[in-house]
Design an enzyme around this catalytic site. Structure first.
Site, short mmCIF file in Angstrom:
data_model
loop_
_atom_site.label_atom_id
_atom_site.label_comp_id
_atom_site.label_asym_id
_atom_site.label_seq_id
_atom_site.Cartn_x
_atom_site.Cartn_y
_atom_site.Cartn_z
N CYS A 178 66.27 26.91 61.80
CA CYS A 178 65.42 27.35 62.92
C CYS A 178 63.98 27.61 62.49
CB CYS A 178 66.01 28.60 63.57
SG CYS A 178 67.70 28.36 64.11
N HIS A 232 60.45 32.07 67.64
CA HIS A 232 61.70 31.31 67.80
C HIS A 232 62.54 31.96 68.91
CE1 HIS A 232 65.39 29.30 67.20
NE2 HIS A 232 65.98 30.28 66.56
N ASN A 275 68.68 28.29 72.71
CA ASN A 275 68.14 28.26 71.35
C ASN A 275 68.16 26.80 70.86
OD1 ASN A 275 67.86 28.32 68.55
ND2 ASN A 275 69.15 30.13 68.27
O1 UT7 Z 1 68.68 30.58 65.75
C1 UT7 Z 1 69.47 31.18 64.79
C2 UT7 Z 1 69.38 32.59 64.95
N1 UT7 Z 1 70.52 33.09 65.72
C3 UT7 Z 1 70.42 34.27 66.28
O2 UT7 Z 1 69.36 34.87 66.23
C4 UT7 Z 1 71.63 34.88 66.94
C5 UT7 Z 1 71.57 36.36 66.74
N2 UT7 Z 1 72.74 37.05 67.33
C6 UT7 Z 1 72.85 37.24 68.65
O3 UT7 Z 1 71.99 36.86 69.42
C7 UT7 Z 1 74.04 38.02 69.15
O4 UT7 Z 1 74.71 38.61 68.06
C8 UT7 Z 1 75.04 37.15 69.96
C9 UT7 Z 1 74.41 36.75 71.29
C10 UT7 Z 1 75.41 35.91 69.17
C11 UT7 Z 1 76.31 37.94 70.28
O5 UT7 Z 1 76.01 39.14 70.96
P1 UT7 Z 1 76.73 40.50 70.59
O6 UT7 Z 1 76.21 41.52 71.51
O7 UT7 Z 1 76.49 40.70 69.11
O8 UT7 Z 1 78.24 40.18 70.93
P2 UT7 Z 1 79.51 40.22 69.97
O9 UT7 Z 1 79.49 39.05 69.04
O10 UT7 Z 1 79.63 41.59 69.37
O11 UT7 Z 1 80.69 40.03 70.98
C12 UT7 Z 1 81.01 41.05 71.94
C13 UT7 Z 1 82.18 40.62 72.76
C14 UT7 Z 1 83.39 40.17 71.94
O12 UT7 Z 1 84.55 40.61 72.63
P3 UT7 Z 1 85.33 41.95 72.14
O13 UT7 Z 1 85.75 41.67 70.73
O14 UT7 Z 1 84.32 43.05 72.24
O15 UT7 Z 1 86.44 42.05 73.11
C15 UT7 Z 1 83.35 38.67 72.02
O16 UT7 Z 1 84.62 38.08 71.90
O17 UT7 Z 1 81.83 39.49 73.57
C16 UT7 Z 1 82.80 38.45 73.40
N3 UT7 Z 1 82.15 37.17 73.57
C17 UT7 Z 1 82.01 36.55 74.76
N4 UT7 Z 1 82.42 36.88 75.99
C18 UT7 Z 1 82.11 36.03 76.99
C19 UT7 Z 1 81.56 36.41 72.61
N5 UT7 Z 1 81.04 35.31 73.16
C20 UT7 Z 1 81.30 35.37 74.48
C21 UT7 Z 1 81.02 34.52 75.57
N6 UT7 Z 1 81.43 34.89 76.81
N7 UT7 Z 1 80.32 33.37 75.43
#
Ligand code: UT7
Length: 321
Positions: free
Chosen positions: A111, A248, A278
């Site tokens: 990225c 980004h 992204n």
């Molecule tokens: O360009 C490269 C750089 N990349 C980034 O900068 C990404 C940085 N990270 C992020 O933006 C965030 O960490 C994410 C958007 C990827 C994830 O957000 P989060 O608030 O950290 O969510 P999480 O991974 O903690 O997931 C929370 C919950 C989980 O369920 P449980 O375990 O709490 O029941 C996931 O299974 O959300 C669930 N989940 C979803 N639910 C519906 C994960 N993906 C999805 C989805 N739809 N697509």
């Protein structure tokens, strides 16, 4: 003489896929995606290719700059999703636009790829090696997504952005900062083709993006503000002097957290991720092109740009428009 961006261009695939479209094929929702990331839709390729979109973005940037392909003597593409292992995407762009005098190569800094490429081109121009550079960030990330992994595939999109760089007595790049932390490479990775030579059992394993989202999030909200501050200071400016922060586009919450840490107003952080998701190396040049075409960028304005992601890598620049 400063290294100045004299033209911008971008190209997005025709097909738009909304969060609701995704919720019909996997267990997700518009509510989850938009509230956690700010993303509402993304463009995904059907027939389009990384090189094809790059060439189109390049044509638009050259048109915007008022130059022709004959003027280009350097082409660098930042990408992790070139169409071929070889030739490089940059060589394919060279052929497509007819930039016969150019030297062309790709770089992989995920990225941060466009920002790394920009810095390489800047260094070449400053040494007088080349005079007119085309710097492109381009991805078809949809081909390396695991479409069964809802935590990553909903975040990314496809597209390309390009800028034309030339030396100028006015404006241009004032300072750069870049870095890498290979020890943390595993938090955002994608395996390439595996060994299938006659000495080993053939593996059919395909490489897909694997991301520890929370680790990357923590990395972004600490590293990006620190890098931007270092760059702004190296340019002899303060954060208040910056008119726009073109960062980004990974997550709107990252942009808000960076704004907070920099104590800068959020309206100085333009957004394209709501419409594009992204797009890794393509995010910053696509955003810059949108800003340029909307007439937001005026001569003399100070713009801070920053990319961050896989490697891990990060890179920031401050420039006078
Ligand atoms: O360009 C490269 C750089 N990349 C980034 O900068 C990404 C940085 N990270 C992020 O933006 C965030 O960490 C994410 C958007 C990827 C994830 O957000 P989060 O608030 O950290 O969510 P999480 O991974 O903690 O997931 C929370 C919950 C989980 O369920 P449980 O375990 O709490 O029941 C996931 O299974 O959300 C669930 N989940 C979803 N639910 C519906 C994960 N993906 C999805 C989805 N739809 N697509």
């Amino acid at each position: 003489m400063g290294t100045r961006i004299i033209g911008t261009g971008s190209c997005l695939p025709e097909t738009v896929v909304t969060n609701d479209d995704l919720s019909r094929i996997m267990d997700t929702s518009d509510e989850w995606i938009s509230s956690r990331t700010g993303i509402r839709q993304r463009h995904l390729v059907r027939e389009e290719t990384t090189a094809g979109m790059s060439a189109e973005a390049a044509r638009r940037a050259m048109d915007n700059a008022g130059i022709t392909a004959q003027d280009i003597d350097l082409i660098i593409v930042g990408t992790v999703t070139a169409d071929h292992v070889l030739p490089s995407c940059a060589c394919e762009v060279q052929a497509a636009i007819g930039a016969e005098h150019a030297v062309a190569f790709d770089i992989n800094a995920a990225c941060s790829g466009f920002m790394f490429a920009l810095n390489i081109a800047h260094a070449y121009l400053q040494t007088g090696t080349y005079k007119t550079a085309l710097v492109i960030g381009a991805e078809t990330l949809s081909k390396i997504m695991d479409w069964n992994d809802r935590s990553t595939c909903v975040l990314f999109g496809d597209g390309a952005g390009a800028v034309v760089l030339q030396l100028s007595s006015q404006g241009g790049v004032l300072a750069f900062d870049q870095g890498s932390d290979g020890v943390k490479g595993g938090v955002l990775s994608c395996v390439n083709r595996t060994n299938n030579n006659p000495l080993v059992e053939t593996s059919k394993e395909l490489g897909y993006v694997h991301m520890d989202g929370q680790e990357v999030y923590r990395f972004a909200v600490t590293t990006v503000p620190a890098s931007v501050i270092r760059t702004v200071r190296a340019a002899g400016l303060s954060v208040e002097d910056i008119d726009y922060f073109a960062l980004h586009q990974a997550n709107v919450r990252i942009l808000q957290a960076v704004a907070k840490r920099l104590k800068a107003p959020e309206d100085k952080f333009p957004i394209s991720l709501d419409r594009c998701g992204n797009i890794s190396a393509a995010s910053v040049p696509i955003l810059l092109d949108e800003m340029n075409r909307k007439g937001l960028l005026k001569p003399g304005m100070k713009i801070a740009m920053s990319g961050f992601g896989g490697g891990l890598t990060w890179a920031s620049a401050v420039l006078e428009w």
